[in-house]
Design an enzyme around this catalytic site. Structure first.
Site, PDB file in Angstrom:
ATOM      1  N   ALA A  93      27.540  48.127  50.503  1.00  0.00           N
ATOM      2  CA  ALA A  93      28.480  47.122  51.015  1.00  0.00           C
ATOM      3  C   ALA A  93      29.889  47.683  51.132  1.00  0.00           C
ATOM      4  O   ALA A  93      30.241  48.661  50.479  1.00  0.00           O
ATOM      5  CB  ALA A  93      28.497  45.928  50.076  1.00  0.00           C
ATOM      6  N   TYR A 115      35.219  39.039  51.841  1.00  0.00           N
ATOM      7  CA  TYR A 115      34.324  39.874  51.033  1.00  0.00           C
ATOM      8  C   TYR A 115      33.399  38.993  50.184  1.00  0.00           C
ATOM      9  O   TYR A 115      32.174  39.122  50.228  1.00  0.00           O
ATOM     10  CB  TYR A 115      35.149  40.816  50.145  1.00  0.00           C
ATOM     11  CG  TYR A 115      34.337  41.507  49.084  1.00  0.00           C
ATOM     12  CD1 TYR A 115      33.370  42.443  49.428  1.00  0.00           C
ATOM     13  CD2 TYR A 115      34.513  41.199  47.726  1.00  0.00           C
ATOM     14  CE1 TYR A 115      32.604  43.067  48.446  1.00  0.00           C
ATOM     15  CE2 TYR A 115      33.751  41.818  46.745  1.00  0.00           C
ATOM     16  CZ  TYR A 115      32.797  42.743  47.116  1.00  0.00           C
ATOM     17  OH  TYR A 115      32.033  43.353  46.148  1.00  0.00           O
ATOM     18  N   PHE A 129      31.235  42.207  37.489  1.00  0.00           N
ATOM     19  CA  PHE A 129      32.660  41.949  37.321  1.00  0.00           C
ATOM     20  C   PHE A 129      33.367  43.293  37.623  1.00  0.00           C
ATOM     21  O   PHE A 129      33.087  43.874  38.651  1.00  0.00           O
ATOM     22  CB  PHE A 129      32.931  41.285  35.967  1.00  0.00           C
ATOM     23  CG  PHE A 129      32.621  39.791  36.070  1.00  0.00           C
ATOM     24  CD1 PHE A 129      31.332  39.360  36.364  1.00  0.00           C
ATOM     25  CD2 PHE A 129      33.610  38.832  35.986  1.00  0.00           C
ATOM     26  CE1 PHE A 129      31.045  38.002  36.558  1.00  0.00           C
ATOM     27  CE2 PHE A 129      33.333  37.474  36.165  1.00  0.00           C
ATOM     28  CZ  PHE A 129      32.055  37.064  36.454  1.00  0.00           C
ATOM     29  N   PHE A 144      50.674  44.886  39.747  1.00  0.00           N
ATOM     30  CA  PHE A 144      50.777  43.837  40.762  1.00  0.00           C
ATOM     31  C   PHE A 144      50.889  42.464  40.096  1.00  0.00           C
ATOM     32  O   PHE A 144      49.901  41.784  39.882  1.00  0.00           O
ATOM     33  CB  PHE A 144      49.558  43.862  41.685  1.00  0.00           C
ATOM     34  CG  PHE A 144      49.452  45.107  42.532  1.00  0.00           C
ATOM     35  CD1 PHE A 144      50.583  45.684  43.095  1.00  0.00           C
ATOM     36  CD2 PHE A 144      48.217  45.692  42.789  1.00  0.00           C
ATOM     37  CE1 PHE A 144      50.489  46.821  43.889  1.00  0.00           C
ATOM     38  CE2 PHE A 144      48.107  46.830  43.582  1.00  0.00           C
ATOM     39  CZ  PHE A 144      49.256  47.399  44.127  1.00  0.00           C
TER      40      PHE A 144
HETATM   41  N1  UFG Z   1      46.069  46.325  39.897  1.00  0.00           N
HETATM   42  C1  UFG Z   1      47.384  46.727  39.681  1.00  0.00           C
HETATM   43  N2  UFG Z   1      47.812  47.888  40.247  1.00  0.00           N
HETATM   44  C2  UFG Z   1      47.016  48.677  41.018  1.00  0.00           C
HETATM   45  C3  UFG Z   1      45.670  48.271  41.242  1.00  0.00           C
HETATM   46  C4  UFG Z   1      45.249  47.086  40.662  1.00  0.00           C
HETATM   47  O1  UFG Z   1      48.137  46.049  38.993  1.00  0.00           O
HETATM   48  O2  UFG Z   1      47.493  49.708  41.517  1.00  0.00           O
HETATM   49  C5  UFG Z   1      45.583  45.088  39.292  1.00  0.00           C
HETATM   50  C6  UFG Z   1      45.061  44.095  40.291  1.00  0.00           C
HETATM   51  O3  UFG Z   1      46.093  43.338  40.841  1.00  0.00           O
HETATM   52  C7  UFG Z   1      44.094  43.292  39.413  1.00  0.00           C
HETATM   53  C8  UFG Z   1      43.577  44.323  38.409  1.00  0.00           C
HETATM   54  O4  UFG Z   1      44.507  45.389  38.450  1.00  0.00           O
HETATM   55  O5  UFG Z   1      44.793  42.315  38.717  1.00  0.00           O
HETATM   56  C9  UFG Z   1      42.213  44.856  38.755  1.00  0.00           C
HETATM   57  O6  UFG Z   1      42.219  45.266  40.113  1.00  0.00           O
HETATM   58  P1  UFG Z   1      41.057  46.095  40.790  1.00  0.00           P
HETATM   59  O7  UFG Z   1      41.456  46.322  42.208  1.00  0.00           O
HETATM   60  O8  UFG Z   1      40.705  47.257  39.952  1.00  0.00           O
HETATM   61  O9  UFG Z   1      39.818  45.115  40.709  1.00  0.00           O
HETATM   62  P2  UFG Z   1      39.660  43.618  41.263  1.00  0.00           P
HETATM   63  O10 UFG Z   1      39.590  42.744  40.061  1.00  0.00           O
HETATM   64  O11 UFG Z   1      40.632  43.266  42.292  1.00  0.00           O
HETATM   65  O12 UFG Z   1      38.307  43.758  42.063  1.00  0.00           O
HETATM   66  C10 UFG Z   1      37.045  43.921  41.471  1.00  0.00           C
HETATM   67  C11 UFG Z   1      36.135  44.676  42.421  1.00  0.00           C
HETATM   68  C12 UFG Z   1      35.969  43.932  43.711  1.00  0.00           C
HETATM   69  C13 UFG Z   1      35.496  42.550  43.412  1.00  0.00           C
HETATM   70  C14 UFG Z   1      36.338  41.870  42.393  1.00  0.00           C
HETATM   71  C15 UFG Z   1      35.698  40.603  41.985  1.00  0.00           C
HETATM   72  O13 UFG Z   1      36.666  45.946  42.679  1.00  0.00           O
HETATM   73  O14 UFG Z   1      35.058  44.598  44.524  1.00  0.00           O
HETATM   74  O15 UFG Z   1      36.495  42.676  41.243  1.00  0.00           O
HETATM   75  O16 UFG Z   1      36.519  39.914  41.156  1.00  0.00           O
HETATM   76  F1  UFG Z   1      35.525  41.778  44.516  1.00  0.00           F
END
Ligand code: UFG
Length: 325
Positions: free
Chosen positions: A76, A142, A170, A209
């Protein structure tokens, strides 16, 4: 016994760790990957076919040649931000292409399927820990594309008896202890690899972020789960599906939430590097807290994550320092 497992997207991050786990458990994994994101080096020791899953003649050939008993899908697109800008890509790859695959499976009477789903199908949480029955209100294409596929799976079971298990990950992280395989996305958007790239001097700094979330330290909380723990869940799910012949859905997380600031703190401790951290505005589409209730997986599969946060970051750090691809 189910033996020959077609792993679509097996050259990617989670797929390649599942391929390892399958081989270690005596299964014969066969990888189909178009290498648009995957890495051939990640699966150098197993049968490999390069191609697209909407190519029905190719699928039929693979099903027959390798006597495939079950199929797993990891192929995906996963970038939430990109899905908002280009929804057609996500519905095409994550939903329509899976529909082609299911049609080919039904025609070839392959009755077992494991689907990589995501916490993103739930949207904004309405309770502290998210169990399988939590409302599904995905807030980005997504999550919608994955949820639509989960719904489609129900109808393929009804119509053709095609049994499926959807595993809703997760925050997958970490790397195999061997250091041979690990996470390698381009571009990388995930927190832990980015933090470790900052520690390794490959990035100048890491941005947080959002520091004004309603959490104890103001940064987002996530449920991190090691990729090998996820891989093990696939084996357990396969065994369960064969034994009970029913379709199931499981949420897979550790049940522990860690904030972005906590991850950075832990990474500094493990790497011994005091890299630069900058506060930045919130990223669109980020819920404040996402933590799994995985008690169903524990009850029905006997699955419990074995890697704690330190080991998750440590294995990712070993990989980052000595990446093979
Ligand atoms: N974050 C930062 N700085 C960065 C990157 C991320 O502060 O440079 C924060 C994001 O804002 C978030 C946390 O770190 O709060 C985790 O971010 P990730 O991008 O590592 O992961 P996500 O929780 O956004 O995403 C993950 C999977 C996705 C899925 C999602 C489901 O990677 O594929 O969980 O909740 F959709």
């Amino acid at each position: 016994m189910l033996k020959n497992i077609l792993v679509i997207g097996g050259a990617g991050y989670i797929g390649s760790h599942v391929v390892r786990a399958l081989s270690a458990q005596g299964y014969t994994p066969v990888v189909l990957d178009n290498l648009s994101k995957g890495h051939r080096e990640a699966v150098s020791h197993v049968p490999f076919e390069q191609g697209n899953l909407q190519d029905k003649p190719l699928l039929t050939k693979i099903f027959n040649r390798y006597h495939i008993d079950a199929v797993m899908h990891f192929a995906a697109f996963i970038d939430v931000g990109e899905s908002v800008k280009k929804p057609e890509m996500y519905f095409q790859n994550n939903t329509t292409h899976v529909r082609y695959l299911l049609e080919a499976m039904a025609e070839n009477k392959i009755a077992y399927f494991i689907f990589s789903s995501t916490a993103a199908i739930f949207g904004e949480p309405v309770k502290e820990k998210i169990d399988e029955n939590h409302p599904k209100n995905p807030i980005n294409p997504y999550g919608k594309s994955k949820w639509m596929t989960e719904k489609m799976l129900e109808d393929f079971d009804t119509a053709y008896g095609l049994k499926s298990t959807a595993l809703r990950y997760f925050n997958a992280c970490g790397a195999d202890d061997s250091g041979d395989i690990g996470e390698s996305h381009s571009p990388e958007t995930h927190l832990i690899p980015l933090v470790l790239q900052a520690a390794a001097g490959k990035r100048e700094y890491i941005r947080i972020f959002g520091t004004d979330y309603p959490t104890p330290d103001g940064t987002c909380i996530r449920d991190y789960v090691h990729v090998n723990d996820l891989a093990r869940a696939h084996i357990l799910a396969l065994e369960k599906m064969e034994k009970d012949n029913v379709s199931e859905r499981f949420n897979l997380g550790s049940g522990n939430g860690y904030s972005v600031a906590q991850i950075i703190h832990e990474a500094k401790k493990i790497t011994g590097v005091d890299f630069m951290v900058k506060n930045a505005p919130r990223r669109a589409g980020d819920p404040a807290v996402l933590v799994a209730d995985s008690s169903k997986a524990e009850r029905l599969l006997g699955w419990k994550p074995q890697y704690d946060l330190t080991r998750m970051i440590q294995t990712a750090w070993n990989w980052e320092k000595n990446r093979k691809y």
